[in-house]
Design an enzyme around this catalytic site. Sequence first.
Site, short mmCIF file in Angstrom:
data_model
loop_
_atom_site.label_atom_id
_atom_site.label_comp_id
_atom_site.label_asym_id
_atom_site.label_seq_id
_atom_site.Cartn_x
_atom_site.Cartn_y
_atom_site.Cartn_z
CD1 TRP A 1 1.39 -5.41 1.60
CD2 TRP A 1 2.92 -6.40 2.76
NE1 TRP A 1 1.45 -6.70 1.08
CE2 TRP A 1 2.32 -7.28 1.75
CE3 TRP A 1 3.87 -6.82 3.48
CZ2 TRP A 1 2.70 -8.65 1.77
CZ3 TRP A 1 4.15 -8.18 3.53
CH2 TRP A 1 3.91 -9.11 2.63
CG HIS B 1 0.49 -0.54 1.20
ND1 HIS B 1 -0.32 -1.24 0.43
CD2 HIS B 1 -0.01 -0.95 2.37
CE1 HIS B 1 -1.31 -2.05 1.08
NE2 HIS B 1 -1.10 -1.70 2.23
CG ASP C 1 -3.35 1.40 5.62
OD1 ASP C 1 -4.42 0.83 5.95
OD2 ASP C 1 -2.02 0.83 5.11
NE ARG D 1 -6.68 0.84 8.30
CZ ARG D 1 -6.29 -0.25 8.64
NH1 ARG D 1 -6.96 -1.22 8.84
NH2 ARG D 1 -4.93 -0.46 8.90
CG HIS E 1 -8.18 -2.12 5.25
ND1 HIS E 1 -6.96 -1.25 4.73
CD2 HIS E 1 -8.95 -1.25 5.38
CE1 HIS E 1 -7.39 -0.06 4.51
NE2 HIS E 1 -8.70 0.03 4.79
CG HIS F 1 -4.39 0.31 0.64
ND1 HIS F 1 -3.27 0.76 1.22
CD2 HIS F 1 -5.09 -0.53 1.76
CE1 HIS F 1 -3.13 0.45 2.42
NE2 HIS F 1 -4.27 -0.13 2.67
CG ASP G 1 -4.47 -3.90 2.90
OD1 ASP G 1 -3.01 -3.75 3.06
OD2 ASP G 1 -5.37 -2.99 3.17
CG HIS H 1 -4.29 -7.73 5.65
ND1 HIS H 1 -4.87 -6.64 5.52
CD2 HIS H 1 -2.97 -7.46 6.29
CE1 HIS H 1 -4.26 -5.52 6.20
NE2 HIS H 1 -2.90 -5.97 6.39
CG HIS I 1 -1.36 -7.75 11.48
ND1 HIS I 1 -2.23 -8.38 10.72
CD2 HIS I 1 -1.14 -6.82 10.56
CE1 HIS I 1 -2.86 -7.97 9.82
NE2 HIS I 1 -2.00 -6.70 9.67
CG ASP J 1 1.06 -5.15 8.56
OD1 ASP J 1 0.87 -6.02 7.88
OD2 ASP J 1 0.35 -4.79 9.37
#
Length: 290
Positions: free
Chosen positions: A19, A24, A60, A63, A75, A131, A135, A141, A166, A170
């Site tokens: 997002w 988020h 985020d 990772r 995710h 999180h 997601d 997602h 995407h 987001d």
Amino acid sequence: MKASTFLAPLLLTTGVYSWGPMGHATVAYIAQHYLDGAARILTSHLLSGASLPDIASWADSYRYTDGGAFSQVFHYIDAHDQVPHKCNIKMERDCPPEGCIVTAIANYTERILNDDLSFSERADALKFVIHFIGDVQQPLHTENLAVGGNEITVFWGNESVKTNLHAAWDRNIPETLAGGSTIATSASFANSIIQDLETGIYSNLKKDWTSCGSIKRGIGCPKAWAQDANKIVCSDVLPNGVEEVQNKDISGAYYERNKMIARQQIAKGGYRLGLWLNKIAKAEQLKCRA
């Protein structure tokens, strides 16, 4: 949305963070509003006094570290369905042995409650849950097509900004609707959504959003949430297929058609997360009394 050595640099350079930090943080602000006393104590303890919005985008960033690379696949879930004709989630088909967002939510929920783990491991588990429940509400997602929309080129604003579908879901759609991308924006955006959860357009819907709310069901609730979001890929994100949006400016009619869908998904994420954390805190209390 398969993780790969090719896609990781792309995601870093385009700033595709589910997002986005604003989205988020909005989910986290909403969730924080619905925390009961026990959940406030538990989350504050495990987060060492930080708030939910403070750490909402931690996963985020994590990772892309050497130690966090394993979490890339957590995710999302890759639905190998038939957009726009048929959208569905099938765990045996779509969630690989290394895991996906559905199994990750269930696993990290259990880890929060696991006293055999270290404090830092339990804290990280909480950060992941905060999180990932955000997601899983983002429709792309939960979709494999074109790497979760990352390979569908679109433009935002008279072809002045090249991006992908995407990334548009987001960031562009929610940030345009919220009026900005800052954390301060997310607080005001969350407040407007909370008003609708309390007395507005979501007040009669929110009970259904949490009809699956038992943390004892393992993957049951996370899978239901993924199914819910995945259906939107067919009904709203790509109802006429990729050709409708590929290489098109989607900041006009497409945005107007989908802005409230994105807002509602953020509302679902915040409300579901808040009640999920309350249930975790209740389970922690019962465990301590046993």
